[in-house]
Design a protein around this motif. Structure first.
Motif, PDB file in Angstrom:
ATOM      1  N   LYS A   3      22.251 -13.900 -62.822  1.00 20.48           N
ATOM      2  CA  LYS A   3      21.926 -12.977 -63.905  1.00 20.48           C
ATOM      3  C   LYS A   3      23.095 -12.826 -64.888  1.00 20.48           C
ATOM      4  N   GLU A   4      24.309 -12.677 -64.355  1.00 21.56           N
ATOM      5  CA  GLU A   4      25.485 -12.524 -65.212  1.00 21.56           C
ATOM      6  C   GLU A   4      25.730 -13.793 -66.026  1.00 21.56           C
ATOM      7  N   ARG A   5      25.538 -14.951 -65.394  1.00 20.36           N
ATOM      8  CA  ARG A   5      25.743 -16.226 -66.088  1.00 20.36           C
ATOM      9  C   ARG A   5      24.730 -16.388 -67.223  1.00 20.36           C
ATOM     10  N   VAL A   6      23.464 -16.043 -66.958  1.00 21.50           N
ATOM     11  CA  VAL A   6      22.421 -16.154 -67.979  1.00 21.50           C
ATOM     12  C   VAL A   6      22.707 -15.183 -69.123  1.00 21.50           C
ATOM     13  N   LYS A   7      23.104 -13.945 -68.808  1.00 23.55           N
ATOM     14  CA  LYS A   7      23.426 -12.963 -69.854  1.00 23.55           C
ATOM     15  C   LYS A   7      24.554 -13.472 -70.744  1.00 23.55           C
ATOM     16  N   ASP A  24      14.231  -8.578 -73.776  1.00 25.77           N
ATOM     17  CA  ASP A  24      14.197  -8.387 -72.325  1.00 25.77           C
ATOM     18  C   ASP A  24      14.564  -9.693 -71.629  1.00 25.77           C
ATOM     19  N   MET A  25      15.157  -9.558 -70.452  1.00 24.47           N
ATOM     20  CA  MET A  25      15.467 -10.708 -69.618  1.00 24.47           C
ATOM     21  C   MET A  25      15.267 -10.302 -68.172  1.00 24.47           C
ATOM     22  N   THR A  26      14.435 -11.056 -67.461  1.00 27.76           N
ATOM     23  CA  THR A  26      14.214 -10.783 -66.045  1.00 27.76           C
ATOM     24  C   THR A  26      14.375 -12.065 -65.250  1.00 27.76           C
ATOM     25  N   ILE A  27      14.820 -11.901 -64.018  1.00 29.34           N
ATOM     26  CA  ILE A  27      14.905 -13.023 -63.091  1.00 29.34           C
ATOM     27  C   ILE A  27      14.128 -12.613 -61.849  1.00 29.34           C
ATOM     28  N   LYS A  28      13.060 -13.348 -61.587  1.00 27.37           N
ATOM     29  CA  LYS A  28      12.223 -13.056 -60.425  1.00 27.37           C
ATOM     30  C   LYS A  28      12.844 -13.675 -59.183  1.00 27.37           C
ATOM     31  N   GLY A  29      12.328 -13.303 -58.033  1.00 28.79           N
ATOM     32  CA  GLY A  29      12.895 -13.723 -56.754  1.00 28.79           C
ATOM     33  C   GLY A  29      13.035 -15.219 -56.567  1.00 28.79           C
ATOM     34  N   ILE A  33      13.407 -17.395 -64.574  1.00 31.37           N
ATOM     35  CA  ILE A  33      14.076 -16.643 -65.632  1.00 31.37           C
ATOM     36  C   ILE A  33      13.114 -16.518 -66.809  1.00 31.37           C
ATOM     37  N   VAL A  34      12.832 -15.277 -67.226  1.00 37.93           N
ATOM     38  CA  VAL A  34      11.956 -15.025 -68.374  1.00 37.93           C
ATOM     39  C   VAL A  34      12.764 -14.259 -69.418  1.00 37.93           C
ATOM     40  N   VAL A  35      12.883 -14.846 -70.608  1.00 35.88           N
ATOM     41  CA  VAL A  35      13.663 -14.256 -71.692  1.00 35.88           C
ATOM     42  C   VAL A  35      12.724 -13.994 -72.863  1.00 35.88           C
ATOM     43  N   ILE A  36      12.746 -12.756 -73.367  1.00 31.89           N
ATOM     44  CA  ILE A  36      11.939 -12.396 -74.530  1.00 31.89           C
ATOM     45  C   ILE A  36      12.904 -12.074 -75.669  1.00 31.89           C
ATOM     46  N   PHE A  66      16.151 -23.342 -60.756  1.00 37.37           N
ATOM     47  CA  PHE A  66      15.594 -22.258 -61.558  1.00 37.37           C
ATOM     48  C   PHE A  66      14.530 -22.800 -62.489  1.00 37.37           C
ATOM     49  N   SER A  67      13.706 -21.891 -63.015  1.00 35.54           N
ATOM     50  CA  SER A  67      12.816 -22.221 -64.128  1.00 35.54           C
ATOM     51  C   SER A  67      13.154 -21.241 -65.239  1.00 35.54           C
ATOM     52  N   LEU A  68      12.973 -21.691 -66.486  1.00 32.55           N
ATOM     53  CA  LEU A  68      13.356 -20.879 -67.629  1.00 32.55           C
ATOM     54  C   LEU A  68      12.220 -20.846 -68.639  1.00 32.55           C
ATOM     55  N   GLU A  69      11.877 -19.639 -69.083  1.00 31.31           N
ATOM     56  CA  GLU A  69      10.856 -19.454 -70.105  1.00 31.31           C
ATOM     57  C   GLU A  69      11.435 -18.540 -71.180  1.00 31.31           C
ATOM     58  N   VAL A  70      11.469 -19.031 -72.414  1.00 30.30           N
ATOM     59  CA  VAL A  70      11.954 -18.238 -73.550  1.00 30.30           C
ATOM     60  C   VAL A  70      10.776 -18.056 -74.493  1.00 30.30           C
ATOM     61  N   MET A  71      10.469 -16.788 -74.817  1.00 29.88           N
ATOM     62  CA  MET A  71       9.325 -16.512 -75.687  1.00 29.88           C
ATOM     63  C   MET A  71       9.663 -15.403 -76.671  1.00 29.88           C
ATOM     64  N   SER A  72       8.837 -15.311 -77.702  1.00 32.28           N
ATOM     65  CA  SER A  72       9.027 -14.246 -78.685  1.00 32.28           C
ATOM     66  C   SER A  72       8.276 -13.008 -78.231  1.00 32.28           C
ATOM     67  N   ALA A  73       8.709 -11.869 -78.744  1.00 35.07           N
ATOM     68  CA  ALA A  73       8.014 -10.612 -78.449  1.00 35.07           C
ATOM     69  C   ALA A  73       6.628 -10.689 -79.084  1.00 35.07           C
TER      70      ALA A  73
END
Length: 154
Positions: A3-7, A24-29, A33-36, A66-73
């Motif tokens: 989480k710290e590395r992604v931030k 928003d940024m969340t990391i599920k179990g 990684i989901v970044v809005i 990991f998997s990464l998803e970046v999306m717009s609000a």
């Protein structure tokens, strides 16, 4: 650790692409990684790709999968960042206040700690029968806002 590395990587991306910002940024179990993100002039597909690459190319899949998803609000999502209010100046908002009341009006001004909404309302005439249209305006502090959404017009 992840989480710290992604931030940190997101902060670098937003320094490079200064019109974008994090919603928003969340990391599920399972390290999903989901970044809005949002932007002062909106968000393009290319913006999402740029932010995604900035993060993905600086994380080691050998170290941690990991998997990464970046999306717009989304257009129907509530406004959560002061920059979103500025971006939507001139548009109609539906604002729910902490006291439970609701205001729907045009966002006419965005200040450091308040927003101004304006709308027209039909009220009874002071003398005689019937109603008259009056213009209303209210200044609302950010901390009084429970939720604000842009009203989409078709």
């Amino acid at each position: 650790m992840l989480k710290e590395r992604v931030k940190a990587l997101l902060e670098e991306a937003f320094e490079e692409y200064s019109s974008l910002f994090l919603i928003d940024m969340t990391i599920k179990g399972n390290n999903e990684i989901v970044v809005i993100i949002d932007g002062d002039e909106g968000v393009t597909v290319q913006d999402c790709i740029n932010v995604s690459r900035k993060v993905e190319h600086n994380l080691d899949r050998e170290e941690e999968d990991f998997s990464l998803e970046v999306m717009s609000a989304g257009a129907t999502e509530p406004l959560v960042n002061q920059r979103q209010y500025k971006k939507n100046e001139g548009r109609d908002l539906e604002v729910k206040l902490q006291d439970g009341s609701k205001i729907t009006g045009q966002l006419t001004n965005v200040a450091d700690d308040t927003v101004t909404l304006a709308w027209k309302e039909r009220v009874p005439k002071e003398v005689g029968k019937g109603k008259v249209t009056v213009e209303r305006e209210e200044v609302v502090a950010y901390d009084a806002i429970k939720q604000a959404k842009v009203k989409i017009k078709f």
